[in-house]
Design a protein around this motif. Structure first.
Motif, mmCIF file in Angstrom:
data_model
loop_
_atom_site.group_PDB
_atom_site.id
_atom_site.type_symbol
_atom_site.label_atom_id
_atom_site.label_comp_id
_atom_site.label_asym_id
_atom_site.label_seq_id
_atom_site.Cartn_x
_atom_site.Cartn_y
_atom_site.Cartn_z
ATOM 1 N N THR A 1 1.055 -1.014 0.325
ATOM 2 C CA THR A 1 -0.209 0.058 0.437
ATOM 3 C C THR A 1 0.628 1.161 -0.041
ATOM 4 O OG1 THR A 1 0.062 -0.328 2.420
ATOM 5 C CG2 THR A 1 -1.110 -1.157 1.097
ATOM 6 N N TRP A 2 1.811 0.703 0.197
ATOM 7 C CA TRP A 2 2.873 2.225 0.110
ATOM 8 C C TRP A 2 2.440 3.570 1.577
ATOM 9 C CZ3 TRP A 2 4.062 3.836 -5.677
ATOM 10 C CH2 TRP A 2 3.878 3.671 -5.918
ATOM 11 N N ARG A 3 2.007 2.612 2.374
ATOM 12 C CA ARG A 3 1.592 3.581 3.511
ATOM 13 C C ARG A 3 2.553 3.624 4.360
ATOM 14 N NH1 ARG A 3 -3.439 1.164 3.884
ATOM 15 N NH2 ARG A 3 -4.558 1.729 2.893
ATOM 16 N N GLN A 4 2.519 4.464 5.319
ATOM 17 C CA GLN A 4 4.187 4.229 6.784
ATOM 18 C C GLN A 4 3.145 4.567 7.782
ATOM 19 O OE1 GLN A 4 7.068 7.294 5.423
ATOM 20 N NE2 GLN A 4 7.438 6.105 4.358
ATOM 21 N N VAL A 5 3.820 3.350 8.918
ATOM 22 C CA VAL A 5 3.514 3.547 10.274
ATOM 23 C C VAL A 5 4.786 3.935 11.179
ATOM 24 C CG1 VAL A 5 1.704 2.533 10.455
ATOM 25 C CG2 VAL A 5 3.369 1.581 10.900
ATOM 26 N N ARG A 6 4.914 5.136 12.138
ATOM 27 C CA ARG A 6 5.811 4.851 12.348
ATOM 28 C C ARG A 6 6.177 4.854 14.133
ATOM 29 N NH1 ARG A 6 9.426 9.626 11.006
ATOM 30 N NH2 ARG A 6 11.074 9.710 12.692
#
Length: 578
Positions: free
Chosen positions: A549-554
RNA sequence: GCGGCCGUCGUCUAGUUUGGUUAGGACAUCAGCCUGCCACGCUGACGACCCGGGUUCGAAUCCCGGCGGCCGCACCA
């Protein structure tokens, strides 16, 4: 045929990035052999391990390893030497080649049992006698020749002992069955698997990993008591559906499989044995986990004449591939007691199983004991012959004769009651011996490997993305510094080391812009990317990027090992990594 | 194995018809600059005529053989 189908695109990518390519390229290449590159060998090993987990570990079955070279005797006994050679004739005029036996079947109305018995010379004779000419050009045929599609060798350099490269791993199990059965403390059912190479000298292999001369297979031989064919785990699968094309459908030319539950398939006798149905469900689930949707899978029944020589019922599990359509990835054959019987007959070793009756069966046993002190004087020189004959007699028949006429005639000898003692003994038969039956799921690992790649292949915004199941990805995590300056590479290397030490397969990359590195990672199917940016230097958090999804989390660096272990074992989803 | 078509950097390809400069380009790779999150830009580097033989002053180009690929025939137990 499209000029750039998925096979071509994937082959190019695979060569470039190190999944697979044709072997011996520097010498021009040899068809039928492929080399698995750094990524490919890992991917295949992971598929292999998953298969192991699915079919062996979870079911409590056994795995063994046996040699690839087999003595001629073994494959003669198993019927392979006969089945793997075909009599061919060549047309003298147009040089086309035909199966000699097929010509007789087709044009002379002979049946298979007739043609099987014919030697090469007799085949030629029959062809000439029946005036069969080349169906293409009408020419005459030359001498028939045998084409053996097993690799043949000699065992020992100066030896005459013929050996063959095994065309299937299964025989390794059958020849070692006796000892394995003992290891299993003589319990049935008993499942034994081999994962290893097999060799077939294909006439013309042309389809990359789909048809190889040396390939990896898993043969799983599942032995059970034919009088107790019930699958103990049926409950778990009976309501699951299978997409089947059974034999009659295939004959009618039906293309669309029916969807039936395992229960139905068994009650309608579409599948001969419960265990076979069970393994078919497992195989379907397995392919689903490799990323093949259910509607791209089916099971197709083999017709009598298509089946291997050892099989009485066979289904092929097929997967739809872009270039070739439906391609077999596993075969499910009911081999009955064929193989053990062959090896018992050929080796003389008993491989039957013993089972106790629930209640011992009482039987009266009648035996004939010759009284030599009486027979000797009566028959003189023929004594030993008479004694021998007596041992072959049915004691009951003898008894009836004595009762009826007071004597019994065998050949020319008149046996009188005083010559023998007939003993009646009550014996308890505790059980009986039988040859176990076998159902066999058999997988082509190289095909699974290719299928996994083809179904993982996606494009997103013009970029290639391999959406490999996360547990199969050869590289699990990419670690990137956002910029290759300001201390970011140093910090990123620390994160890399932490993840390496936690047991992950990690790749560090600081070459080029960040977007390019993501693209590189996506192309080989790396599921997670960890990027060290300027914020990392302040609070020790990094971004985690999802390939699909190319999503990012930290999250904090020190949380990564635990989170990632949970992620790769499917205990957490990407969203839960924050 | 047969027949048809084909084989040029890691990948995709131009050039082969009509033999003749240093075999050109794009992408990728590497180095450097640039770059505060999705194949950015700039500079440079590395990098190929499938192998062998023949014809020729000269062969990526023409011929023969081998190896390999695609398609068709056969084979795939």
């Amino acid at each position: 045929m499209q000029s750039r189908d998925k096979f071509k695109i994937i082959s190019e990518m695979a060569r470039r990035r190190g999944f697979f390519w044709q072997s011996y390229e520097i010498y021009g290449g040899v068809s039928g052999f492929i080399t698995l590159g750094p990524l490919g060998s890992t991917l295949k090993r992971k598929i292999e391990d998953k298969l192991r987990d699915f079919f062996i570990r979870k079911l409590g079955l056994f795995e063994i390893e046996t040699s690839v070279i087999m003595p001629g005797k073994v494959l003669e006994a198993s019927g392979h030497v006969k089945a793997f050679q075909e009599p061919m004739v060549e047309c003298n005029k147009c040089t086309r080649k035909f199966r000699a036996d097929h010509l007789l079947l087709e044009f002379a109305g002979m049946n298979e049992t007739d043609t099987e018995k014919l030697s090469l010379q007799n085949l030629m004779g029959e062809i000439n006698k029946r005036g069969i000419h080349c169906p293409e050009c009408g020419g005459n045929f030359g001498e028939p020749k045998r084409f053996l599609t097993m690799f043949e060798t000699t065992i020992g350099p100066y030896s005459e002992a013929v050996g063959y490269g095994r065309p299937e791993a299964a025989q390794g199990i059958f020849v070692e069955y006796k000892r394995i059965y003992e290891c299993a403390r003589k319990k049935l059912p008993l499942g034994v698997a081999i994962i290893g190479h097999a060799l077939r000298n294909e006439i013309s292999p042309r389809q990359g990993p789909i048809r190889l001369r040396e390939f990896t297979i898993m043969d799983l031989e599942f032995f059970f008591d034919p009088e107790k064919p019930q699958c103990t785990m049926l409950k778990e699968v009976e309501n699951e559906t299978l997409r089947l094309l059974h034999g009659k459908m295939v004959l009618k030319g039906v293309e669309e499989p029916i969807e039936v539950t395992v229960k139905e398939a068994l009650s309608k006798r579409l599948i001969a044995t419960e265990w076979q149905a069970f393994f078919m469900v497992l195989s379907k689930r397995f392919l689903t986990e490799l990323g093949v949707p259910e509607n791209k899978q089916r099971f197709i029944e083999k017709q009598d004449w298509e089946r291997a020589h050892y099989s009485v019922q066979g289904y092929d599990q097929q997967v739809y591939l872009d270039r070739w359509g439906w391609v077999e990835v596993s075969g499910h054959n009911y081999r009955t007691d064929y193989d053990l019987k062959c090896h018992m007959e050929s080796s003389g070793v008993d491989m039957t199983a013993f089972k106790e009756h629930e209640q011992p069966i009482e039987k009266e046993e009648v035996t004939v004991k010759p009284i030599t002190s009486k027979i000797g004087p009566a028959f003189k020189d023929d004594t030993s012959k008479v004694v021998k004959l007596l041992s072959t007699l049915d004691p009951r028949e003898l008894e009836v004769s004595f009762k009826k006429q007071g004597f019994h005639i065998v050949e020319s000898f008149k046996i009188l009651p005083q010559h023998v003692k007939i003993v009646h003994k009550k014996v308890k038969e505790k059980g009986k011996r039988f040859i176990p039956h076998v159902v066999e799921p058999s997988f082509g690992l190289d095909r699974l490997f290719y299928v996994t790649l083809e179904y993982a292949y996606k494009t997103k915004e013009g970029r290639t993305l391999l959406s490999l199941p996360r547990d199969l990805a050869p590289v699990e995590i990419g670690v990137f510094p956002l910029m290759s300056k300001d201390g970011l590479p140093e910090k990123a290397r620390q994160v890399y080391q932490l993840l390496i030490n936690s047991g992950f397969k990690v790749e560090y990359d600081e070459s080029g812009a960040i977007g390019r590195r993501y693209a590189r990672a996506d192309e080989v199917g790396t599921p997670l990317g960890v990027t060290v940016d300027y914020k990392t230097l302040e609070d020790d958090t990094v971004t985690i990027r999802d390939r699909n999804t190319w999503r990012q989390v930290r999250n904090k660096v020190h949380n990564l090992p635990e989170l990632f272990h949970a992620y790769f074992s499917y205990k957490k989803e990407f969203k839960e990594l924050k």
